[in-house]
Write a protein that holds these residues in place. Structure first.
Motif, PDB file in Angstrom:
ATOM      1  N   ARG A 156     -22.692  -8.895   0.902  1.00  0.00           N
ATOM      2  CA  ARG A 156     -23.797  -9.589   1.591  1.00  0.00           C
ATOM      3  C   ARG A 156     -25.137  -8.935   1.269  1.00  0.00           C
ATOM      4  O   ARG A 156     -26.091  -9.596   0.872  1.00  0.00           O
ATOM      5  N   SER A 157     -25.211  -7.597   1.465  1.00  0.00           N
ATOM      6  CA  SER A 157     -26.502  -6.912   1.311  1.00  0.00           C
ATOM      7  C   SER A 157     -26.964  -6.900  -0.149  1.00  0.00           C
ATOM      8  O   SER A 157     -28.131  -7.172  -0.449  1.00  0.00           O
ATOM      9  N   THR A 158     -26.034  -6.588  -1.067  1.00  0.00           N
ATOM     10  CA  THR A 158     -26.408  -6.556  -2.490  1.00  0.00           C
ATOM     11  C   THR A 158     -26.692  -7.973  -2.990  1.00  0.00           C
ATOM     12  O   THR A 158     -27.622  -8.190  -3.777  1.00  0.00           O
ATOM     13  N   GLY A 159     -25.892  -8.935  -2.518  1.00  0.00           N
ATOM     14  CA  GLY A 159     -26.124 -10.330  -2.904  1.00  0.00           C
ATOM     15  C   GLY A 159     -27.495 -10.795  -2.465  1.00  0.00           C
ATOM     16  O   GLY A 159     -28.222 -11.456  -3.229  1.00  0.00           O
ATOM     17  N   PHE A 160     -27.898 -10.426  -1.232  1.00  0.00           N
ATOM     18  CA  PHE A 160     -29.225 -10.797  -0.721  1.00  0.00           C
ATOM     19  C   PHE A 160     -30.321 -10.140  -1.570  1.00  0.00           C
ATOM     20  O   PHE A 160     -31.314 -10.768  -1.943  1.00  0.00           O
ATOM     21  N   MET A 161     -30.117  -8.832  -1.885  1.00  0.00           N
ATOM     22  CA  MET A 161     -31.088  -8.098  -2.701  1.00  0.00           C
ATOM     23  C   MET A 161     -31.263  -8.773  -4.067  1.00  0.00           C
ATOM     24  O   MET A 161     -32.375  -8.928  -4.570  1.00  0.00           O
ATOM     25  N   LEU A 162     -30.150  -9.206  -4.650  1.00  0.00           N
ATOM     26  CA  LEU A 162     -30.192  -9.851  -5.961  1.00  0.00           C
ATOM     27  C   LEU A 162     -30.886 -11.209  -5.893  1.00  0.00           C
ATOM     28  O   LEU A 162     -31.733 -11.535  -6.736  1.00  0.00           O
ATOM     29  N   LYS A 163     -30.520 -12.007  -4.885  1.00  0.00           N
ATOM     30  CA  LYS A 163     -31.108 -13.355  -4.771  1.00  0.00           C
ATOM     31  C   LYS A 163     -32.612 -13.281  -4.563  1.00  0.00           C
ATOM     32  O   LYS A 163     -33.364 -14.071  -5.132  1.00  0.00           O
ATOM     33  N   THR A 164     -33.063 -12.318  -3.748  1.00  0.00           N
ATOM     34  CA  THR A 164     -34.505 -12.197  -3.500  1.00  0.00           C
ATOM     35  C   THR A 164     -35.225 -11.576  -4.697  1.00  0.00           C
ATOM     36  O   THR A 164     -36.452 -11.578  -4.751  1.00  0.00           O
ATOM     37  N   SER A 165     -34.465 -11.048  -5.653  1.00  0.00           N
ATOM     38  CA  SER A 165     -35.062 -10.491  -6.872  1.00  0.00           C
ATOM     39  C   SER A 165     -35.030 -11.498  -8.021  1.00  0.00           C
ATOM     40  O   SER A 165     -35.394 -11.168  -9.152  1.00  0.00           O
ATOM     41  N   GLY A 166     -34.539 -12.709  -7.745  1.00  0.00           N
ATOM     42  CA  GLY A 166     -34.598 -13.754  -8.770  1.00  0.00           C
ATOM     43  C   GLY A 166     -33.337 -13.924  -9.597  1.00  0.00           C
ATOM     44  O   GLY A 166     -33.405 -14.404 -10.729  1.00  0.00           O
ATOM     45  N   TYR A 167     -32.203 -13.537  -9.030  1.00  0.00           N
ATOM     46  CA  TYR A 167     -30.937 -13.712  -9.751  1.00  0.00           C
ATOM     47  C   TYR A 167     -30.058 -14.754  -9.050  1.00  0.00           C
ATOM     48  O   TYR A 167     -30.149 -14.947  -7.840  1.00  0.00           O
ATOM     49  N   GLN A 168     -29.215 -15.405  -9.839  1.00  0.00           N
ATOM     50  CA  GLN A 168     -28.168 -16.254  -9.277  1.00  0.00           C
ATOM     51  C   GLN A 168     -26.940 -15.354  -9.118  1.00  0.00           C
ATOM     52  O   GLN A 168     -26.598 -14.608 -10.040  1.00  0.00           O
ATOM     53  N   VAL A 169     -26.283 -15.397  -7.962  1.00  0.00           N
ATOM     54  CA  VAL A 169     -25.191 -14.450  -7.684  1.00  0.00           C
ATOM     55  C   VAL A 169     -23.875 -15.181  -7.474  1.00  0.00           C
ATOM     56  O   VAL A 169     -23.802 -16.160  -6.737  1.00  0.00           O
ATOM     57  N   GLN A 170     -22.840 -14.687  -8.158  1.00  0.00           N
ATOM     58  CA  GLN A 170     -21.478 -15.163  -7.914  1.00  0.00           C
ATOM     59  C   GLN A 170     -20.679 -13.953  -7.431  1.00  0.00           C
ATOM     60  O   GLN A 170     -20.658 -12.929  -8.108  1.00  0.00           O
ATOM     61  N   THR A 171     -20.073 -14.069  -6.255  1.00  0.00           N
ATOM     62  CA  THR A 171     -19.396 -12.901  -5.671  1.00  0.00           C
ATOM     63  C   THR A 171     -17.874 -13.026  -5.738  1.00  0.00           C
ATOM     64  O   THR A 171     -17.318 -14.128  -5.705  1.00  0.00           O
ATOM     65  N   TYR A 172     -17.237 -11.866  -5.833  1.00  0.00           N
ATOM     66  CA  TYR A 172     -15.769 -11.775  -5.923  1.00  0.00           C
ATOM     67  C   TYR A 172     -15.345 -10.610  -5.037  1.00  0.00           C
ATOM     68  O   TYR A 172     -15.920  -9.529  -5.117  1.00  0.00           O
ATOM     69  N   GLU A 173     -14.311 -10.825  -4.204  1.00  0.00           N
ATOM     70  CA  GLU A 173     -13.907  -9.754  -3.288  1.00  0.00           C
ATOM     71  C   GLU A 173     -12.902  -8.789  -3.907  1.00  0.00           C
ATOM     72  O   GLU A 173     -12.512  -7.814  -3.292  1.00  0.00           O
ATOM     73  N   SER A 174     -12.504  -9.048  -5.156  1.00  0.00           N
ATOM     74  CA  SER A 174     -11.607  -8.116  -5.848  1.00  0.00           C
ATOM     75  C   SER A 174     -11.721  -8.337  -7.352  1.00  0.00           C
ATOM     76  O   SER A 174     -12.173  -9.388  -7.809  1.00  0.00           O
ATOM     77  N   GLY A 175     -11.278  -7.310  -8.084  1.00  0.00           N
ATOM     78  CA  GLY A 175     -11.250  -7.443  -9.535  1.00  0.00           C
ATOM     79  C   GLY A 175     -10.288  -8.527  -9.970  1.00  0.00           C
ATOM     80  O   GLY A 175     -10.521  -9.230 -10.962  1.00  0.00           O
ATOM     81  N   ILE A 176      -9.207  -8.687  -9.209  1.00  0.00           N
ATOM     82  CA  ILE A 176      -8.194  -9.692  -9.540  1.00  0.00           C
ATOM     83  C   ILE A 176      -8.814 -11.088  -9.465  1.00  0.00           C
ATOM     84  O   ILE A 176      -8.578 -11.940 -10.317  1.00  0.00           O
ATOM     85  N   GLU A 177      -9.679 -11.298  -8.449  1.00  0.00           N
ATOM     86  CA  GLU A 177     -10.344 -12.595  -8.302  1.00  0.00           C
ATOM     87  C   GLU A 177     -11.272 -12.862  -9.488  1.00  0.00           C
ATOM     88  O   GLU A 177     -11.332 -13.974 -10.017  1.00  0.00           O
ATOM     89  N   LEU A 178     -11.990 -11.810  -9.921  1.00  0.00           N
ATOM     90  CA  LEU A 178     -12.867 -11.957 -11.095  1.00  0.00           C
ATOM     91  C   LEU A 178     -12.041 -12.308 -12.329  1.00  0.00           C
ATOM     92  O   LEU A 178     -12.401 -13.206 -13.103  1.00  0.00           O
ATOM     93  N   LEU A 179     -10.930 -11.616 -12.514  1.00  0.00           N
ATOM     94  CA  LEU A 179     -10.109 -11.818 -13.707  1.00  0.00           C
ATOM     95  C   LEU A 179      -9.517 -13.225 -13.754  1.00  0.00           C
ATOM     96  O   LEU A 179      -9.338 -13.788 -14.835  1.00  0.00           O
ATOM     97  N   LYS A 180      -9.244 -13.811 -12.577  1.00  0.00           N
ATOM     98  CA  LYS A 180      -8.726 -15.184 -12.550  1.00  0.00           C
ATOM     99  C   LYS A 180      -9.734 -16.155 -13.156  1.00  0.00           C
ATOM    100  O   LYS A 180      -9.369 -17.185 -13.706  1.00  0.00           O
ATOM    101  N   SER A 181     -11.029 -15.825 -13.024  1.00  0.00           N
ATOM    102  CA  SER A 181     -12.089 -16.697 -13.544  1.00  0.00           C
ATOM    103  C   SER A 181     -12.600 -16.242 -14.910  1.00  0.00           C
ATOM    104  O   SER A 181     -13.567 -16.792 -15.424  1.00  0.00           O
TER     105      SER A 181
END
Length: 206
Positions: free
Chosen positions: A21-46
């Protein structure tokens, strides 16, 4: 005003919801599009469908840590820049991650400017991928995902040979060549033969 789809993408991987939440907010307010994953396994699925961007990866996660995720990404041929987040002063782990190809590491909690500076480096790396050396390295990593038979078929295609000739040369049926061809294109993440050949040619020495 640019739409979200024009913004640089950051793939944020952390098992801690508060950090996401906090890092995602920091990124969005800095001009980035954010995609979040709660585990490495979730990232690897995509992994095969990841939008081009930088991966911000926590090093200590249950199930699969950042180093294991990083290795798995490489095995899948994903060459997006990886920035490691450490929360426990795990400098030795972070150094191992850098040796394995991560471009940077930052220690939590980090300031917005530290994060931006690290991501700027990652996006510069992405934009320089067109440089020959980077293209070759990228191609070689992606080709590592192929079996030796799939590479044989790709080499035949790179020579301009038809399926029947490749089949004859390899002692297999044309139908098997078609299956290998479909599999290698899936593994390389390409939709057309020309894209597959660009990767094959980029990996060849001058």
């Amino acid at each position: 005003m640019s739409s979200d789809s024009d913004l640089p993408v950051v793939h944020l991987v952390d098992d801690d919801a508060a950090v996401r939440r906090s890092t995602g907010f920091m990124l969005k307010t800095s001009g980035y599009q954010v995609q979040t994953y709660e585990s490495g396994i979730e990232l690897l699925k995509s992994a095969r469908y990841l939008t081009e961007g930088c991966i911000l990866l926590d090093i200590r996660m249950p199930g699969m840590d950042g180093l294991e995720v990083q290795q798995a990404l490489q095995e899948k041929g994903v060459t997006l820049p990886v920035i490691i987040m450490t929360g426990h002063g795990d400098v030795s782990l972070a150094v191992r991650a850098m040796k394995a190809g991560a471009i940077d590491f930052i220690e939590k909690p980090f300031e917005k400017e530290t994060l931006k500076s690290s991501l700027d480096q990652g996006f510069r790396r992405l934009s320089q991928k067109e440089a020959t050396g980077e293209r070759r390295k990228d191609a070689e990593v992606r080709l590592q995902a192929l079996t030796s038979r799939e590479r044989d078929v790709l080499n035949g295609l790179a020579q301009g040979l038809p399926n029947k000739t490749i089949a004859y040369d390899l002692g297999i049926s044309p139908r098997t060549v078609e299956i290998h061809r479909a599999n290698l294109m899936t593994k390389l993440g390409v939709r057309s033969l020309s894209e597959a050949l660009r990767i094959a040619f980029a990996a060849q020495p001058d």
